[in-house]
Design a protein around this motif. Structure first.
Motif, PDB file in Angstrom:
ATOM      1  N   GLY A 124     -57.626  20.316  31.295  1.00 18.78           N
ATOM      2  CA  GLY A 124     -58.794  19.484  31.598  1.00 18.78           C
ATOM      3  C   GLY A 124     -58.431  18.199  32.321  1.00 18.78           C
ATOM      4  N   LYS A 125     -57.220  18.132  32.886  1.00 19.30           N
ATOM      5  CA  LYS A 125     -56.793  16.928  33.617  1.00 19.30           C
ATOM      6  C   LYS A 125     -56.993  17.129  35.114  1.00 19.30           C
ATOM      7  CE  LYS A 125     -52.928  15.936  30.505  1.00 19.30           C
ATOM      8  NZ  LYS A 125     -51.523  16.342  30.492  1.00 19.30           N
ATOM      9  N   LYS A 126     -56.986  16.013  35.838  1.00 20.71           N
ATOM     10  CA  LYS A 126     -57.069  16.087  37.289  1.00 20.71           C
ATOM     11  C   LYS A 126     -55.749  16.684  37.809  1.00 20.71           C
ATOM     12  CE  LYS A 126     -57.752  13.307  41.330  1.00 20.71           C
ATOM     13  NZ  LYS A 126     -57.629  12.058  41.999  1.00 20.71           N
ATOM     14  N   PRO A 127     -55.804  17.741  38.616  1.00 20.57           N
ATOM     15  CA  PRO A 127     -54.544  18.339  39.074  1.00 20.57           C
ATOM     16  C   PRO A 127     -53.797  17.405  40.028  1.00 20.57           C
ATOM     17  CG  PRO A 127     -56.416  19.359  40.186  1.00 20.57           C
ATOM     18  CD  PRO A 127     -56.984  18.406  39.176  1.00 20.57           C
ATOM     19  N   MET A 128     -52.542  17.150  39.698  1.00 24.52           N
ATOM     20  CA  MET A 128     -51.722  16.259  40.542  1.00 24.52           C
ATOM     21  C   MET A 128     -50.296  16.772  40.604  1.00 24.52           C
ATOM     22  SD  MET A 128     -52.973  12.499  39.324  1.00 24.52           S
ATOM     23  CE  MET A 128     -52.145  11.506  40.544  1.00 24.52           C
ATOM     24  N   TYR A 129     -49.538  16.205  41.502  1.00 26.53           N
ATOM     25  CA  TYR A 129     -48.105  16.491  41.514  1.00 26.53           C
ATOM     26  C   TYR A 129     -47.498  15.722  40.326  1.00 26.53           C
ATOM     27  CZ  TYR A 129     -43.204  16.019  42.766  1.00 26.53           C
ATOM     28  OH  TYR A 129     -41.840  16.018  42.721  1.00 26.53           O
ATOM     29  N   ALA A 130     -46.616  16.360  39.587  1.00 27.34           N
ATOM     30  CA  ALA A 130     -46.121  15.760  38.341  1.00 27.34           C
ATOM     31  C   ALA A 130     -45.063  14.667  38.564  1.00 27.34           C
ATOM     32  CB  ALA A 130     -45.567  16.855  37.439  1.00 27.34           C
ATOM     33  N   ARG A 131     -44.843  14.314  39.792  1.00 27.13           N
ATOM     34  CA  ARG A 131     -43.865  13.259  40.159  1.00 27.13           C
ATOM     35  C   ARG A 131     -42.449  13.603  39.657  1.00 27.13           C
ATOM     36  NH1 ARG A 131     -48.267   9.833  38.029  1.00 27.13           N
ATOM     37  NH2 ARG A 131     -49.531   9.102  39.796  1.00 27.13           N
ATOM     38  N   THR A 132     -42.178  14.911  39.557  1.00 30.93           N
ATOM     39  CA  THR A 132     -40.898  15.401  39.038  1.00 30.93           C
ATOM     40  C   THR A 132     -39.696  14.760  39.725  1.00 30.93           C
ATOM     41  OG1 THR A 132     -42.100  17.484  38.951  1.00 30.93           O
ATOM     42  CG2 THR A 132     -39.759  17.565  38.387  1.00 30.93           C
ATOM     43  N   CYS A 133     -39.784  14.621  41.046  1.00 32.20           N
ATOM     44  CA  CYS A 133     -38.591  14.196  41.795  1.00 32.20           C
ATOM     45  C   CYS A 133     -38.577  12.694  42.105  1.00 32.20           C
ATOM     46  CB  CYS A 133     -38.501  14.988  43.101  1.00 32.20           C
ATOM     47  SG  CYS A 133     -38.566  16.760  42.866  1.00 32.20           S
TER      48      CYS A 133
END
Ligand code: GLU
Ligand code: ZN
Length: 501
Positions: A124-133
């Motif tokens: 239920g969250k806004k889809p985003m890049y998880a800032r993994t890198c």
């Protein structure tokens, strides 16, 4: 994050289409608002071709954009910038951002990025890049030689806001914004990245574009700050253009204008025979108003246009209004110019007829009459064509009143014979009566005289003649105007056909 606004003295605006389809009529409206804004403020209107998508961009679409803008009289005032020629520069700027810590390499595969987005949506969250890198200092083990994208290191906290010239202050919480990609893993730079590099280089003072770009603006604001050093040294820094986001154009069904609810390609309007000034007049009212004025000349648009009177809500494309505006501009158009347009754009309508068949002033005379009754240049051509045809034209005389009245029919035919004779006499060796100085008023007198002499009503007399001379039961140009203009030999042949009917 709040960036101050450019105080560039000169107004410099641009239209920045992607050549991935025929020039959309909405793009013309965007161009028009930019163009008017530049003219009004003594600035410059520029063009940038956003052709970074080398697969979907095609030369034929670029050509279409250029020829349409030329047709509309809104041509760029400096050399056109093509983004496809600037990949090396974009790459250099991106690498530089990486070395300064303003951007970073992202080694995630597309599948990985997509998987996290889906997971976020499930939660239920806004889809985003998880800032993994985001905080990597070296490539992850095993991916040392893997392709990487470059992402912006967008601030995690605070807000980004700008003052839209149409909508006022617009703010975005930074935590809602992604570390958006600036260079894809295939090496192709993204729109949001290159648009800023180029707008800086082109010294754009005002970005006037569709409101579908509002959500891109905070991303671009970040880049303006990061790339401030690229701004030309003259003028004040930091240079961020002013933004004005234009309302969408909607079809009559209030949905975004598309092929399904309206004609979207600009060239289609040209092919249908719209005058460019009519199309522009129609488009200026899609989202902008000046009281309840509907008709504008180009000069009036330039004098009156302002961004303050641009509305926020979508603008509905009303075809009936377009046709009305087309008719009003048609009446005012210079007939000599109409003839030129007919020759260049509607030659097809004239198969088998050469336009110089009549002396040019006489053709112009015909056009002057026709243009009062039609809306499109193509209609002028279509009305003109049969008139210029040599001799007899095919007609359907079954609807003529005289079919029910043999006595009148005979009298009308006698009248036509008198007219043929009289015409010959008045011609004095010229091709047409007009050249012999016979005009509308003379014809009026002649026809009324003949009617009196033969005891017939004017309407009964002119009906069959109109049909045979114009080929139509009702014509855009009246018989009294037509009889002097056409070659009398053609009129005679047509009247002879009438006598045999
Ligand atoms: N290429 C973009 C478009 O066609 C340009 C948007 C802009 O003006 O920044 O929508
Ligand atoms: Zn990554």
């Amino acid at each position: 994050m709040r960036y101050s606004v450019s105080s560039n003295a000169q107004v410099r605006v641009r239209f920045a289409p992607s050549p991935t389809g025929w020039l959309h009529i909405g793009g013309v409206r965007t161009t028009l608002f930019n163009y008017l804004f530049a003219r009004k403020h003594g600035g410059k209107f520029l063009l940038r071709i956003e052709d970074t998508d080398t697969e979907r961009s095609e030369q034929k679409y670029t050509d279409d954009i250029l020829s349409s803008l030329k047709w509309l009289g809104m041509e760029p005032e400096e050399p056109i910038l093509y983004q496809s020629k600037r990949f090396d520069l974009y790459k250099k700027v991106a690498d530089d951002m990486v070395s300064k810590g303003q951007a970073y390499r992202c080694y995630c595969t597309e599948a990985e990025v997509e998987a996290t987005r889906e997971q976020m949506m499930k939660e239920g969250k806004k889809p985003m890049y998880a800032r993994t890198c985001r905080n990597l200092t070296a490539p992850p083990t095993g991916r040392e030689h893997a392709p990487f994208a470059i992402r912006s290191k967008f601030p995690l906290t605070g807000t980004t806001s700008f003052k839209d010239m149409i909508r006022g202050e617009i703010s975005f919480p930074n935590e809602d914004l992604d570390d958006f990609v600036i260079i894809r893993s295939n090496g192709v730079p993204t729109y949001n990245f290159v648009v800023v590099i180029d707008d800086i280089e082109m010294k754009i003072s005002h970005v006037i574009r569709g409101d579908d770009h509002i959500n891109n603006t905070p991303k671009q604001m970040y880049l303006y700050a990061a790339l401030n050093h690229l701004a030309p040294p003259d003028g004040d820094a930091p240079k961020v253009p002013m933004f004005a986001h234009l309302p969408m154009i909607l079809g009559q069904d209030k949905k975004k204008l598309s092929k399904r609810n309206g004609e979207t390609s600009t060239n289609a309007y040209r092919e249908q025979g719209f005058l460019p000034e009519a199309l522009l007049n129609f488009l200026v009212r899609l989202g902008w108003s000046h009281g309840d004025q509907e008709l504008f000349s180009m000069q009036e648009m330039i004098d009156l246009f302002n961004l303050e009177n641009v509305q926020v809500s979508g603008a509905v494309f009303n075809t009936e209004k377009l046709m009305w505006i087309a008719g009003e501009h048609m009446k005012k158009a210079d007939p000599t110019r109409l003839l030129k347009i007919i020759q260049t754009d509607f030659g097809k309508c004239f198969s088998g007829v050469s336009l110089p068949r009549l002396k040019e002033p006489l053709t112009i005379e015909l056009i002057k009459h026709i243009q009062q009754k039609v809306k499109l240049v193509k209609e002028v051509a279509e009305q003109l064509h049969p008139l210029l045809e040599k001799g007899v034209m095919p007609v359907d005389s079954s609807g003529l009143k005289w079919n029910k009245d043999a006595d009148t029919k005979q009298k009308v035919k006698n009248g036509i014979e008198s007219l043929i004779e009289l015409g010959r006499k008045k011609l004095l060796g010229n091709n047409s009566l007009a050249e012999a100085g016979v005009g509308h008023a003379d014809i009026d007198g002649i026809l009324r005289g003949i009617c009196e002499q033969h005891g017939i009503k004017l309407g009964d007399f002119t009906g069959p003649m109109r049909l045979f001379v114009t080929g139509q039961a009702t014509s855009a140009i009246g018989l009294f105007d037509l009889l002097p203009i056409l070659h009398w030999s053609d009129i005679e042949e047509r009247l002879q056909a009438c006598l045999k009917a």
